[in-house]
Design a protein around this motif. Sequence first.
Motif, PDB file in Angstrom:
ATOM      1  N   TRP A   1      10.335 -18.941   0.348  1.00  0.00           N
ATOM      2  CA  TRP A   1      10.276 -19.073   1.804  1.00  0.00           C
ATOM      3  C   TRP A   1       9.077 -20.776   1.577  1.00  0.00           C
ATOM      4  O   TRP A   1       8.202 -20.893   0.459  1.00  0.00           O
ATOM      5  N   SER A   2       8.514 -21.230   2.830  1.00  0.00           N
ATOM      6  CA  SER A   2       7.681 -22.237   2.216  1.00  0.00           C
ATOM      7  C   SER A   2       6.276 -21.812   2.860  1.00  0.00           C
ATOM      8  O   SER A   2       5.049 -22.551   2.687  1.00  0.00           O
ATOM      9  N   LEU A   3       5.989 -19.945   3.300  1.00  0.00           N
ATOM     10  CA  LEU A   3       4.684 -19.904   3.525  1.00  0.00           C
ATOM     11  C   LEU A   3       4.325 -19.024   2.361  1.00  0.00           C
ATOM     12  O   LEU A   3       4.693 -18.885   1.849  1.00  0.00           O
ATOM     13  N   PRO A   4       3.207 -19.067   2.152  1.00  0.00           N
ATOM     14  CA  PRO A   4       2.605 -18.301   1.159  1.00  0.00           C
ATOM     15  C   PRO A   4       2.228 -16.672   0.983  1.00  0.00           C
ATOM     16  O   PRO A   4       1.884 -15.855   1.275  1.00  0.00           O
ATOM     17  N   LEU A   5       3.401 -16.273   0.228  1.00  0.00           N
ATOM     18  CA  LEU A   5       3.742 -15.066   0.139  1.00  0.00           C
ATOM     19  C   LEU A   5       2.531 -13.965  -0.854  1.00  0.00           C
ATOM     20  O   LEU A   5       2.875 -12.750  -0.139  1.00  0.00           O
ATOM     21  N   GLY A   6       2.960 -14.995  -1.818  1.00  0.00           N
ATOM     22  CA  GLY A   6       1.776 -13.854  -2.310  1.00  0.00           C
ATOM     23  C   GLY A   6       0.967 -13.636  -1.789  1.00  0.00           C
ATOM     24  O   GLY A   6       0.471 -12.401  -2.610  1.00  0.00           O
ATOM     25  N   THR A   7       0.461 -13.725  -1.505  1.00  0.00           N
ATOM     26  CA  THR A   7      -1.369 -13.454  -0.441  1.00  0.00           C
ATOM     27  C   THR A   7      -0.796 -11.714   0.196  1.00  0.00           C
ATOM     28  O   THR A   7      -1.190 -11.754   1.001  1.00  0.00           O
ATOM     29  N   PHE A   8       0.108 -12.828   0.911  1.00  0.00           N
ATOM     30  CA  PHE A   8       0.641 -11.544   2.104  1.00  0.00           C
ATOM     31  C   PHE A   8       0.901 -10.730   1.232  1.00  0.00           C
ATOM     32  O   PHE A   8       0.218  -9.410   1.831  1.00  0.00           O
ATOM     33  N   VAL A   9       1.368 -10.410   0.531  1.00  0.00           N
ATOM     34  CA  VAL A   9       1.879  -9.143  -0.621  1.00  0.00           C
ATOM     35  C   VAL A   9       0.551  -9.252  -0.905  1.00  0.00           C
ATOM     36  O   VAL A   9       0.467  -7.526  -1.011  1.00  0.00           O
ATOM     37  N   VAL A  10      -0.557  -9.284  -1.305  1.00  0.00           N
ATOM     38  CA  VAL A  10      -1.736  -9.032  -1.772  1.00  0.00           C
ATOM     39  C   VAL A  10      -2.816  -7.715  -0.612  1.00  0.00           C
ATOM     40  O   VAL A  10      -2.834  -7.263  -0.686  1.00  0.00           O
ATOM     41  N   ASN A  11      -2.508  -8.904  -0.145  1.00  0.00           N
ATOM     42  CA  ASN A  11      -3.264  -8.626   1.415  1.00  0.00           C
ATOM     43  C   ASN A  11      -2.717  -6.732   1.973  1.00  0.00           C
ATOM     44  O   ASN A  11      -3.207  -6.320   2.447  1.00  0.00           O
ATOM     45  N   ALA A  12      -1.361  -7.237   2.036  1.00  0.00           N
ATOM     46  CA  ALA A  12      -0.602  -5.777   2.827  1.00  0.00           C
ATOM     47  C   ALA A  12      -0.917  -4.435   1.865  1.00  0.00           C
ATOM     48  O   ALA A  12      -1.402  -3.537   2.127  1.00  0.00           O
ATOM     49  N   THR A  13      -0.677  -5.454   0.644  1.00  0.00           N
ATOM     50  CA  THR A  13      -1.043  -3.903  -0.549  1.00  0.00           C
ATOM     51  C   THR A  13      -2.775  -3.623  -0.887  1.00  0.00           C
ATOM     52  O   THR A  13      -2.558  -2.028  -0.838  1.00  0.00           O
ATOM     53  N   ALA A  14      -3.456  -4.087  -0.901  1.00  0.00           N
ATOM     54  CA  ALA A  14      -4.079  -3.970  -0.465  1.00  0.00           C
ATOM     55  C   ALA A  14      -5.114  -3.002   0.994  1.00  0.00           C
ATOM     56  O   ALA A  14      -5.892  -2.145   0.941  1.00  0.00           O
ATOM     57  N   CYS A  15      -4.665  -3.718   1.593  1.00  0.00           N
ATOM     58  CA  CYS A  15      -4.500  -2.646   2.854  1.00  0.00           C
ATOM     59  C   CYS A  15      -4.683  -1.104   2.620  1.00  0.00           C
ATOM     60  O   CYS A  15      -5.191  -0.310   3.227  1.00  0.00           O
ATOM     61  N   LEU A  16      -3.203  -1.064   1.827  1.00  0.00           N
ATOM     62  CA  LEU A  16      -2.659   0.053   2.594  1.00  0.00           C
ATOM     63  C   LEU A  16      -3.745   0.826   1.119  1.00  0.00           C
ATOM     64  O   LEU A  16      -3.651   1.775   1.535  1.00  0.00           O
ATOM     65  N   PHE A  17      -3.443   0.443   0.199  1.00  0.00           N
ATOM     66  CA  PHE A  17      -4.414   1.322  -1.352  1.00  0.00           C
ATOM     67  C   PHE A  17      -5.560   0.997  -0.602  1.00  0.00           C
ATOM     68  O   PHE A  17      -6.499   2.649  -0.939  1.00  0.00           O
ATOM     69  N   LEU A  18      -6.334   0.726   0.077  1.00  0.00           N
ATOM     70  CA  LEU A  18      -7.358   1.637   0.953  1.00  0.00           C
ATOM     71  C   LEU A  18      -7.272   2.251   1.828  1.00  0.00           C
ATOM     72  O   LEU A  18      -8.745   2.780   2.169  1.00  0.00           O
ATOM     73  N   GLY A  19      -6.721   2.139   2.641  1.00  0.00           N
ATOM     74  CA  GLY A  19      -6.466   3.325   3.936  1.00  0.00           C
ATOM     75  C   GLY A  19      -5.704   3.910   3.149  1.00  0.00           C
ATOM     76  O   GLY A  19      -6.945   5.346   3.135  1.00  0.00           O
ATOM     77  N   LEU A  20      -5.104   4.351   2.188  1.00  0.00           N
ATOM     78  CA  LEU A  20      -5.074   5.624   1.187  1.00  0.00           C
ATOM     79  C   LEU A  20      -5.786   6.446   0.865  1.00  0.00           C
ATOM     80  O   LEU A  20      -6.755   7.400   0.607  1.00  0.00           O
ATOM     81  N   LEU A  21      -7.363   5.186  -0.377  1.00  0.00           N
ATOM     82  CA  LEU A  21      -8.356   5.564  -0.266  1.00  0.00           C
ATOM     83  C   LEU A  21      -9.361   6.337   0.301  1.00  0.00           C
ATOM     84  O   LEU A  21      -9.904   6.993   0.344  1.00  0.00           O
ATOM     85  N   THR A  22      -9.335   5.817   1.233  1.00  0.00           N
ATOM     86  CA  THR A  22     -10.107   5.945   2.522  1.00  0.00           C
ATOM     87  C   THR A  22      -9.748   7.127   3.251  1.00  0.00           C
ATOM     88  O   THR A  22     -11.087   8.277   2.979  1.00  0.00           O
ATOM     89  N   GLY A  23      -8.465   7.675   3.736  1.00  0.00           N
ATOM     90  CA  GLY A  23      -7.981   8.985   3.441  1.00  0.00           C
ATOM     91  C   GLY A  23      -8.260  10.394   2.988  1.00  0.00           C
ATOM     92  O   GLY A  23      -8.880  10.877   3.522  1.00  0.00           O
ATOM     93  N   TYR A  24      -8.025   9.885   1.795  1.00  0.00           N
ATOM     94  CA  TYR A  24      -8.488  10.894   1.091  1.00  0.00           C
ATOM     95  C   TYR A  24      -9.949  11.089   0.438  1.00  0.00           C
ATOM     96  O   TYR A  24     -10.342  11.577   0.503  1.00  0.00           O
ATOM     97  N   ALA A  25     -10.866   9.746   0.460  1.00  0.00           N
ATOM     98  CA  ALA A  25     -12.084  10.007   0.777  1.00  0.00           C
ATOM     99  C   ALA A  25     -12.949  10.826   1.809  1.00  0.00           C
ATOM    100  O   ALA A  25     -13.881  11.446   1.170  1.00  0.00           O
TER     101      ALA A  25
END
Length: 123
Positions: A30-54
Amino acid sequence: MILALTALAGGLGGIARFLVDTAVNRHNRWSLPLGTFVVNATACLFLGLLTGYALGHPTWDEIYAVLGVGLLGGYSTFSTASAEAMRLLHVGRWRAALVHSGGMLIVSVATAALGLGLGNALQ
């Protein structure tokens, strides 16, 4: 000691971001910067998981700082996403900029909510 560990984790998060972004963009058709999209989506998932547990484990304050602020703070890259949206606008690709930034916002909030729910369930 926590400061040093948080800084080290931030560096490791930056390395992880580079590796994930590079791997995704290597295969991106695609002509969109997909790597940044994937990084930020996974970061939010992991931070939400960590926050919920913590939230259920108050003794996790230092671990949360190292992993959440350090590792995931170094991994996520919303400043790059903003710069990419501006680059798309600069070259007249306003639809792509809107899809990129709006889509990232929606997906990031959704993955953070999913992670938070999963983290709460693990308590």
